[in-house]
Design a protein around this motif. Structure first.
Motif, short mmCIF file in Angstrom:
data_model
loop_
_atom_site.label_atom_id
_atom_site.label_comp_id
_atom_site.label_asym_id
_atom_site.label_seq_id
_atom_site.Cartn_x
_atom_site.Cartn_y
_atom_site.Cartn_z
N GLY A 72 0.77 -1.16 0.15
CA GLY A 72 0.01 0.00 0.19
C GLY A 72 0.78 1.19 -0.02
N GLU A 73 0.31 2.37 -0.09
CA GLU A 73 0.93 3.82 0.06
C GLU A 73 0.59 4.55 1.32
N ILE A 74 1.52 4.91 1.85
CA ILE A 74 1.49 5.55 3.21
C ILE A 74 0.67 7.00 3.05
N VAL A 75 -0.52 7.39 3.67
CA VAL A 75 -1.08 8.51 3.48
C VAL A 75 -0.89 9.62 4.45
N ALA A 76 -0.54 8.90 5.76
CA ALA A 76 -0.42 9.85 7.09
C ALA A 76 0.61 9.01 8.01
N VAL A 77 1.63 9.83 8.51
CA VAL A 77 2.41 9.10 9.41
C VAL A 77 2.50 9.86 10.90
N GLY A 78 2.57 9.08 11.90
CA GLY A 78 2.59 9.67 13.20
C GLY A 78 4.01 10.48 13.40
N ALA B 230 12.30 9.77 14.94
CA ALA B 230 11.69 9.95 13.79
C ALA B 230 11.34 8.85 12.91
N PRO B 231 10.08 8.69 12.31
CA PRO B 231 9.80 7.55 11.63
C PRO B 231 10.72 7.35 10.36
N GLU B 232 10.85 6.30 9.87
CA GLU B 232 11.90 5.74 8.75
C GLU B 232 11.06 6.02 7.44
N VAL B 233 9.92 6.01 7.50
CA VAL B 233 8.87 6.14 6.13
C VAL B 233 8.35 7.32 6.17
N LYS B 234 7.96 7.85 5.09
CA LYS B 234 7.04 9.28 5.04
C LYS B 234 5.94 9.10 4.13
N ILE B 235 5.06 10.12 4.09
CA ILE B 235 3.99 10.04 2.94
C ILE B 235 4.31 9.68 1.66
N GLY B 236 3.60 9.04 0.94
CA GLY B 236 3.82 8.71 -0.62
C GLY B 236 4.73 7.76 -0.71
N ASP B 237 5.31 6.88 0.40
CA ASP B 237 5.93 5.67 0.16
C ASP B 237 5.29 4.44 -0.23
N LYS B 238 5.70 3.65 -1.07
CA LYS B 238 4.83 2.46 -1.18
C LYS B 238 5.58 1.25 -0.29
N VAL B 239 4.61 0.47 0.65
CA VAL B 239 5.36 -0.27 1.47
C VAL B 239 4.85 -1.71 1.32
N LEU B 240 5.54 -2.59 1.81
CA LEU B 240 5.19 -4.19 2.06
C LEU B 240 5.15 -4.11 3.47
N TYR B 241 3.88 -4.93 3.87
CA TYR B 241 3.79 -4.85 5.32
C TYR B 241 3.04 -6.29 5.51
N ASP C 231 -12.47 2.80 -0.52
CA ASP C 231 -11.21 2.44 -0.27
C ASP C 231 -10.86 2.02 0.76
N ASP C 232 -9.91 1.12 0.91
CA ASP C 232 -9.53 0.19 2.02
C ASP C 232 -8.09 0.80 2.70
N TYR C 233 -8.13 0.92 3.95
CA TYR C 233 -6.94 1.45 4.65
C TYR C 233 -6.74 0.37 5.61
N VAL C 234 -5.29 0.54 6.22
CA VAL C 234 -4.70 -0.02 7.20
C VAL C 234 -4.04 0.74 8.19
N LEU C 235 -4.23 0.77 9.38
CA LEU C 235 -3.62 1.48 10.47
C LEU C 235 -2.38 0.43 11.11
N LEU C 236 -1.19 0.86 10.86
CA LEU C 236 -0.07 -0.07 11.10
C LEU C 236 0.69 0.71 12.25
N SER C 237 1.56 -0.44 13.04
CA SER C 237 2.82 0.34 13.59
C SER C 237 3.76 0.23 12.65
N GLU C 238 4.65 0.82 12.71
CA GLU C 238 5.77 1.29 11.89
C GLU C 238 6.60 -0.10 11.89
N LYS C 239 6.73 -0.85 12.92
CA LYS C 239 7.57 -2.26 12.92
C LYS C 239 6.82 -3.41 12.15
N ASP C 240 5.42 -3.05 11.62
CA ASP C 240 4.84 -4.13 10.85
C ASP C 240 5.31 -3.76 9.55
#
Length: 103
Positions: free
Chosen positions: A46-52, A64-75, A88-97
């Motif tokens: 998926g694509e990150i749309v918001a970061v804590g 600071a988080p290692e990822v940023k808005i717009g990054d495409k990630v595998l979780y 649209d489907d979203y998922v709220l993840l911990s960065e460690k996932d």
């Protein structure tokens, strides 16, 4: 209790959490067979749309988080909390996932 209207712009993850828009599930197999909805696997990309703001360290500072808005990630497959906003489907993840950032 007042009703809360959720949209992508109103969701702000806390701590080291990220809000990811899930990629569309594959409609066909590589051989061209069209898959019914119940046979589709849940995407893990998926694509990150918001970061804590990041994880809080023992001394109270933020990492600071290692990822940023717009990054495409595998979780991880079973990670996070699934959220549906509109169509649209979203998922709220911990960065460690998050396993990897993909190009």
């Amino acid at each position: 209790m007042a009703a809360v209207s959720l949209s992508v712009s109103t969701v702000t993850p806390l701590g080291d959490r990220v809000f990811v828009k899930v990629a569309e599930a594959e409609e066909k197999t590589a051989g061209g067979i069209i898959l019914p909805d119940n046979a589709k696997e849940k995407p893990q990309v998926g694509e990150i749309v918001a970061v804590g703001p990041g994880k809080r360290n023992d001394d109270g500072s933020r990492q600071a988080p290692e990822v940023k808005i717009g990054d495409k990630v595998l979780y991880s497959k079973y990670a996070g909390t699934d959220i549906k906003l509109g169509n649209d489907d979203y998922v709220l993840l911990s960065e460690k996932d998050i396993l990897a950032v993909v190009a």
